[in-house]
Design a protein around this motif. Sequence first.
Motif, PDB file in Angstrom:
ATOM      1  N   ALA A 170      26.463   0.792  13.050  1.00 17.39           N
ATOM      2  CA  ALA A 170      25.569  -0.506  13.209  1.00 17.39           C
ATOM      3  C   ALA A 170      25.577  -1.688  12.202  1.00 17.39           C
ATOM      4  O   ALA A 170      25.623  -1.408  11.143  1.00 17.39           O
ATOM      5  N   LYS A 171      25.733  -2.944  12.586  1.00 15.21           N
ATOM      6  CA  LYS A 171      25.966  -4.052  11.656  1.00 15.21           C
ATOM      7  C   LYS A 171      25.145  -5.065  12.023  1.00 15.21           C
ATOM      8  O   LYS A 171      24.728  -5.221  13.145  1.00 15.21           O
ATOM      9  N   VAL A 172      24.601  -5.803  11.205  1.00 16.29           N
ATOM     10  CA  VAL A 172      24.110  -7.220  11.688  1.00 16.29           C
ATOM     11  C   VAL A 172      24.648  -8.021  12.181  1.00 16.29           C
ATOM     12  O   VAL A 172      25.936  -7.966  12.270  1.00 16.29           O
ATOM     13  N   ASN A 173      23.957  -8.521  13.205  1.00 12.89           N
ATOM     14  CA  ASN A 173      24.635  -9.298  14.227  1.00 12.89           C
ATOM     15  C   ASN A 173      25.364  -8.734  15.358  1.00 12.89           C
ATOM     16  O   ASN A 173      26.237  -9.311  16.035  1.00 12.89           O
ATOM     17  N   THR A 174      25.261  -7.607  15.623  1.00 11.23           N
ATOM     18  CA  THR A 174      25.626  -6.619  16.600  1.00 11.23           C
ATOM     19  C   THR A 174      24.605  -6.144  17.413  1.00 11.23           C
ATOM     20  O   THR A 174      23.667  -5.944  16.948  1.00 11.23           O
ATOM     21  N   PRO A 175      25.017  -6.092  18.871  1.00  9.44           N
ATOM     22  CA  PRO A 175      23.987  -5.509  19.842  1.00  9.44           C
ATOM     23  C   PRO A 175      23.695  -3.965  19.562  1.00  9.44           C
ATOM     24  O   PRO A 175      24.586  -3.080  19.266  1.00  9.44           O
ATOM     25  N   ILE A 176      22.521  -3.470  19.839  1.00  6.34           N
ATOM     26  CA  ILE A 176      22.204  -1.992  19.834  1.00  6.34           C
ATOM     27  C   ILE A 176      22.912  -1.447  20.900  1.00  6.34           C
ATOM     28  O   ILE A 176      23.343  -2.086  21.928  1.00  6.34           O
ATOM     29  N   LYS A 177      23.122  -0.150  20.825  1.00 10.64           N
ATOM     30  CA  LYS A 177      23.786   0.334  21.930  1.00 10.64           C
ATOM     31  C   LYS A 177      22.809   0.994  22.972  1.00 10.64           C
ATOM     32  O   LYS A 177      21.748   1.084  22.752  1.00 10.64           O
ATOM     33  N   PRO A 178      23.329   1.158  24.179  1.00 14.14           N
ATOM     34  CA  PRO A 178      22.303   1.981  25.123  1.00 14.14           C
ATOM     35  C   PRO A 178      21.841   3.288  24.689  1.00 14.14           C
ATOM     36  O   PRO A 178      22.571   4.048  23.897  1.00 14.14           O
ATOM     37  N   PHE A 179      20.771   3.827  25.108  1.00 16.10           N
ATOM     38  CA  PHE A 179      20.209   5.058  24.852  1.00 16.10           C
ATOM     39  C   PHE A 179      19.050   5.234  25.646  1.00 16.10           C
ATOM     40  O   PHE A 179      18.617   4.501  26.576  1.00 16.10           O
ATOM     41  N   LYS A 180      18.653   6.418  25.732  1.00  9.82           N
ATOM     42  CA  LYS A 180      17.671   6.950  26.657  1.00  9.82           C
ATOM     43  C   LYS A 180      17.061   8.025  25.485  1.00  9.82           C
ATOM     44  O   LYS A 180      17.617   8.942  25.177  1.00  9.82           O
ATOM     45  N   ALA A 181      15.676   8.016  25.400  1.00  9.89           N
ATOM     46  CA  ALA A 181      14.734   9.082  24.504  1.00  9.89           C
ATOM     47  C   ALA A 181      13.315   8.953  25.249  1.00  9.89           C
ATOM     48  O   ALA A 181      13.172   8.328  25.955  1.00  9.89           O
ATOM     49  N   THR A 182      12.856  10.162  24.557  1.00  4.96           N
ATOM     50  CA  THR A 182      11.545  10.300  25.147  1.00  4.96           C
ATOM     51  C   THR A 182      10.704  10.243  23.862  1.00  4.96           C
ATOM     52  O   THR A 182      10.931  10.509  22.681  1.00  4.96           O
ATOM     53  N   ALA A 183       9.518   9.554  23.836  1.00  7.96           N
ATOM     54  CA  ALA A 183       8.627   9.297  22.657  1.00  7.96           C
ATOM     55  C   ALA A 183       7.043   9.682  23.047  1.00  7.96           C
ATOM     56  O   ALA A 183       6.835   9.685  24.251  1.00  7.96           O
ATOM     57  N   PHE A 184       6.473   9.961  22.099  1.00 12.98           N
ATOM     58  CA  PHE A 184       4.880  10.132  22.212  1.00 12.98           C
ATOM     59  C   PHE A 184       4.469   8.605  21.854  1.00 12.98           C
ATOM     60  O   PHE A 184       4.640   8.194  20.711  1.00 12.98           O
ATOM     61  N   TYR A 185       3.591   8.313  22.851  1.00 12.62           N
ATOM     62  CA  TYR A 185       2.970   6.988  22.757  1.00 12.62           C
ATOM     63  C   TYR A 185       1.840   6.848  23.341  1.00 12.62           C
ATOM     64  O   TYR A 185       1.800   7.276  24.701  1.00 12.62           O
ATOM     65  N   ASN A 186       0.778   6.365  22.699  1.00 11.75           N
ATOM     66  CA  ASN A 186      -0.621   6.196  23.365  1.00 11.75           C
ATOM     67  C   ASN A 186      -1.162   7.637  23.909  1.00 11.75           C
ATOM     68  O   ASN A 186      -1.804   7.585  25.053  1.00 11.75           O
ATOM     69  N   GLY A 187      -0.995   8.604  23.398  1.00 11.80           N
ATOM     70  CA  GLY A 187      -1.191  10.089  23.965  1.00 11.80           C
ATOM     71  C   GLY A 187      -0.539  10.360  25.046  1.00 11.80           C
ATOM     72  O   GLY A 187      -0.962  11.522  25.890  1.00 11.80           O
ATOM     73  N   LYS A 188       0.616   9.940  25.297  1.00 11.71           N
ATOM     74  CA  LYS A 188       1.298  10.320  26.354  1.00 11.71           C
ATOM     75  C   LYS A 188       2.899  10.469  26.056  1.00 11.71           C
ATOM     76  O   LYS A 188       3.265  10.037  25.243  1.00 11.71           O
ATOM     77  N   PHE A 189       3.588  10.999  26.807  1.00  9.23           N
ATOM     78  CA  PHE A 189       5.370  11.232  26.592  1.00  9.23           C
ATOM     79  C   PHE A 189       5.756  10.181  27.579  1.00  9.23           C
ATOM     80  O   PHE A 189       5.480  10.223  28.893  1.00  9.23           O
ATOM     81  N   VAL A 190       6.686   9.218  27.089  1.00  7.09           N
ATOM     82  CA  VAL A 190       7.053   8.180  27.817  1.00  7.09           C
ATOM     83  C   VAL A 190       8.769   8.054  27.689  1.00  7.09           C
ATOM     84  O   VAL A 190       9.240   8.390  26.568  1.00  7.09           O
ATOM     85  N   ASP A 191       9.312   7.890  28.567  1.00  6.46           N
ATOM     86  CA  ASP A 191      10.831   7.523  28.465  1.00  6.46           C
ATOM     87  C   ASP A 191      11.104   6.284  28.252  1.00  6.46           C
ATOM     88  O   ASP A 191      10.514   5.235  28.697  1.00  6.46           O
ATOM     89  N   ILE A 192      12.013   6.073  27.018  1.00  4.27           N
ATOM     90  CA  ILE A 192      12.443   4.571  26.909  1.00  4.27           C
ATOM     91  C   ILE A 192      13.887   4.633  26.904  1.00  4.27           C
ATOM     92  O   ILE A 192      14.612   5.632  26.823  1.00  4.27           O
ATOM     93  N   THR A 193      14.349   3.179  26.874  1.00  4.20           N
ATOM     94  CA  THR A 193      15.764   2.818  26.848  1.00  4.20           C
ATOM     95  C   THR A 193      15.987   1.382  26.133  1.00  4.20           C
ATOM     96  O   THR A 193      14.903   1.054  25.712  1.00  4.20           O
ATOM     97  N   GLU A 194      17.135   1.147  25.858  1.00  2.00           N
ATOM     98  CA  GLU A 194      17.466  -0.172  25.158  1.00  2.00           C
ATOM     99  C   GLU A 194      16.648  -1.420  26.052  1.00  2.00           C
ATOM    100  O   GLU A 194      16.357  -2.263  25.441  1.00  2.00           O
ATOM    101  N   LYS A 195      16.662  -1.261  27.392  1.00  2.00           N
ATOM    102  CA  LYS A 195      15.939  -2.397  28.274  1.00  2.00           C
ATOM    103  C   LYS A 195      14.582  -2.442  27.767  1.00  2.00           C
ATOM    104  O   LYS A 195      14.122  -3.587  28.199  1.00  2.00           O
TER     105      LYS A 195
END
Length: 187
Positions: free
Chosen positions: A2-27
Amino acid sequence: MAKVNTPIKPFKATAFYNGKFVDITEKDVLGKWAVFFFYPADFTFVCPTELGDLADHYEELQKLGVEVFSVSTDTHFTHKAWHDSSETIGKIKYYMVGDQTFQLANNFDVLRDGQGLADRATFIVDPEGIIQAIEITAEGIGRDASDLLRKIKAAQYVASHPGEVCPAKWKEGDKTLAPSLDLVGKI
């Protein structure tokens, strides 16, 4: 890497957010400013002080259109347990991302060799998914959310004012610079 001025790479993960488990991606990151705030582990020492400090500044970050994704290699279940058992962590309203597969830590190149833990690292990402700033500190050096806020404001200012740059110690409302041949050797 990862470097400055480069795009983040695609990912998929699960997060704890607002009392729930949510799936997130780079989108979920695109279209807004984002902070990826990596830390070594839940239930530790410096990490809760940093995450609590970030939580105290979250409302101001939201007003700036910034979403926060704290990331460790713990699971989203561990994040929930920590959130439920710690007064400091209980005030967190931003995403607590579980990265037990190391996808995000590898994407951002902050996975510690042979340890399965992420470095203490911060990435500021613009609405196009391009990394604008990176900070990585040693294990015992905690980060300051007010300085992160200053850097985000500078990044947003530069993005919305082409041809201007923010000098050292710049704060919102301070003078900026317009790089030109006339400034060479005069600063």
